[in-house]
Structure formats: C-alpha cells, structure tokens
Design an enzyme around this catalytic site. Sequence first.
Site, PDB file in Angstrom:
ATOM      1  N   THR A  41       0.863  -1.184   0.000  1.00 38.28           N
ATOM      2  CA  THR A  41       0.000   0.000   0.000  1.00 38.28           C
ATOM      3  C   THR A  41       0.895   1.227   0.000  1.00 38.28           C
ATOM      4  O   THR A  41       1.591   1.503   0.982  1.00 38.28           O
ATOM      5  CB  THR A  41      -0.916   0.021   1.229  1.00 38.28           C
ATOM      6  OG1 THR A  41      -1.758  -1.130   1.196  1.00 38.28           O
ATOM      7  CG2 THR A  41      -1.784   1.272   1.235  1.00 38.28           C
ATOM      8  N   LYS A  91      -7.651   1.027  -2.567  1.00 34.13           N
ATOM      9  CA  LYS A  91      -7.211   0.661  -1.220  1.00 34.13           C
ATOM     10  C   LYS A  91      -7.428   1.828  -0.248  1.00 34.13           C
ATOM     11  O   LYS A  91      -7.748   1.617   0.929  1.00 34.13           O
ATOM     12  CB  LYS A  91      -5.740   0.264  -1.237  1.00 34.13           C
ATOM     13  CG  LYS A  91      -5.164  -0.123   0.138  1.00 34.13           C
ATOM     14  CD  LYS A  91      -5.871  -1.322   0.751  1.00 34.13           C
ATOM     15  CE  LYS A  91      -5.339  -1.646   2.153  1.00 34.13           C
ATOM     16  NZ  LYS A  91      -3.997  -2.252   2.133  1.00 34.13           N
ATOM     17  N   LYS A 103       0.278   5.241   8.431  1.00 34.92           N
ATOM     18  CA  LYS A 103       0.928   5.478   7.132  1.00 34.92           C
ATOM     19  C   LYS A 103      -0.117   5.518   6.029  1.00 34.92           C
ATOM     20  O   LYS A 103      -0.126   6.424   5.185  1.00 34.92           O
ATOM     21  CB  LYS A 103       1.960   4.373   6.869  1.00 34.92           C
ATOM     22  CG  LYS A 103       2.723   4.506   5.552  1.00 34.92           C
ATOM     23  CD  LYS A 103       2.128   3.663   4.417  1.00 34.92           C
ATOM     24  CE  LYS A 103       2.295   2.181   4.675  1.00 34.92           C
ATOM     25  NZ  LYS A 103       1.808   1.363   3.525  1.00 34.92           N
TER      26      LYS A 103
END
Length: 288
Positions: A97, A172, A240
Amino acid sequence: MAKLAFLGLGVMGYPMAGHLAKAGHEVTVYNRSGAKADKWVSEFGGKAAPTPREAASGAEFVMACVGNDDDLRSVCTGDDGAFAGMEKGAVFVDHTTVSARVTRELAEAAAAGGIGYVDAPISGGQAGAENGQLSVMCGGDQADFDRAAPVIDAYAKICRLMGPVGAGQTTKMCNQIAIAGLVQGLSESLRFAEASGLKIEDVVEVISQGAAGSWQMENRHKTMAAGEFDHGFAVDWMRKDLGICLATADDIGVSLPVTALVDQFYKEVQGMGGNRWDTSSLIARLRR
C-alpha cells in the site's frame, strides 16, 4: 506454472509467497533480513536471493509486498533493483500500500524497460494472507492484469482490475477510509456496553444480526473486550495509510473529517505505546 520472484517476507508477504510455492510455481524470494528468507526456503522450498535484482532475474512475474514508498523504490530501482534484473515482457505486481504518485512513477520506469506493472494492494489482514483469502484491487493495463490474475489467485478471494495504473491504490484508500470510521464506531459501541454493565458477548450476539454487523465486529469483538491487540494490521501501518488517504484527499479537493479525526486517535494510541498493536486498539484510548 510460472517462474516468480517475491520481494518482502513480512507478516503478509511470507504466507503469500508460500501460497505461490504450494501452487507449484518456481519461487525465488528476497528479504532485507536474509535469515527470514532462509527460513522461508526451509519451509516452502524454492530459493533465496541476496538482492532484488538477482531474485527477479529470469522471472516472468515479480511480486512485492514491502513497507512504504521508499521501501518500494529501493527494491525496484538502482543497480540492485528488480527492474534491472527483469526481462522485457515480464510483469511487476506490487502488493504494497503506497501512494498513487509513486505507483505511477515506478510504472513509467518499468514501461521504459518493456516491463508490465500492476499495482495490486491487498485487504484481509494477516489471517487473509495465511488463509489465501485476500481481496486484491488492481490498477494497470488489461493485458498485464489478465496475465497476472491467475498467479494472484493463489492467495486471493477476489481479484479485480479497477482501472489504469494507480486505480488499485486509490481503491485501497477507499478501503482504509471505510475501516477507520468503522473501527472507531465499534470501539465506542463496545466501550459504551461495558460501561453500562452489559455483557459485550450478549450485545454483539444481538446487534451483529442486524444492520450493525460487520467483519470487524465478528472477528475482533472478543479480543477488543479482552484488551488483546496482536491480531493483525499494526497501528503504525494504518497511520501510514491514512496519511496517504488524507494527502490524496487534499490533492483532489475531498473532505475526510472522520478519517482525519480517527488518524489523530491512532496517534494517541501510538503515544500509549501501541505502535505495533492492531487497529482494533482504538478501544484502548477509550478505557483510559
């Protein structure tokens, strides 16, 4: 069966690469910690390589599942990077990701060498990786996706092309935005129940059968009640990801007020020493 390389043997990559080996593919692995790669080979067979370039040499497909933008650049580019070892016509599949920006940057670098590129972030957590039941959201050319999808199927419950390069990462982000608000709502519900003198198990048995039910409720309510937070995706990684979501939202002019708030709640969890706790640990800050 294909000749493959897998770069990154963390809690997700290790079992994912294992599923590829079990499916009969010829797999060479690379990990920054060589001991982890050697352990994988002792368990699944195949080979370990000392650099991404050597792992990728001669591979039809190179899969990566590393930490962040900088980690991905480091395994892709440079003299020891995977792109330097890949042949024209090979396909790079990134399960990390990362930002859509670095995805497009690396896809351009791959294309310059005649290499296909599919961004394919995953959802399903450690359990999904271990059970081969991940949701895989992809971006890239149709032809590259069509070649890679049968390989990805070794660890996928669903694998879908969402659009051109970068579309997988954007999807995502939608996933992480949805999870952030859901986990906070679940945390507040369970904390409210216990403070009211209700039994969490009884509450969940009833409300999970209606509109409040969710995967998080079904799979995490017991560990949340017990204060056990070592069952999945770490808070550090969630922050993150939410940082990527919020930065992208600024770029496209979208407001994400709940996501921004939950990101700060996760910052509080980090301040409690919960960096490596799983994302359900939002309930811990409500118990202080």
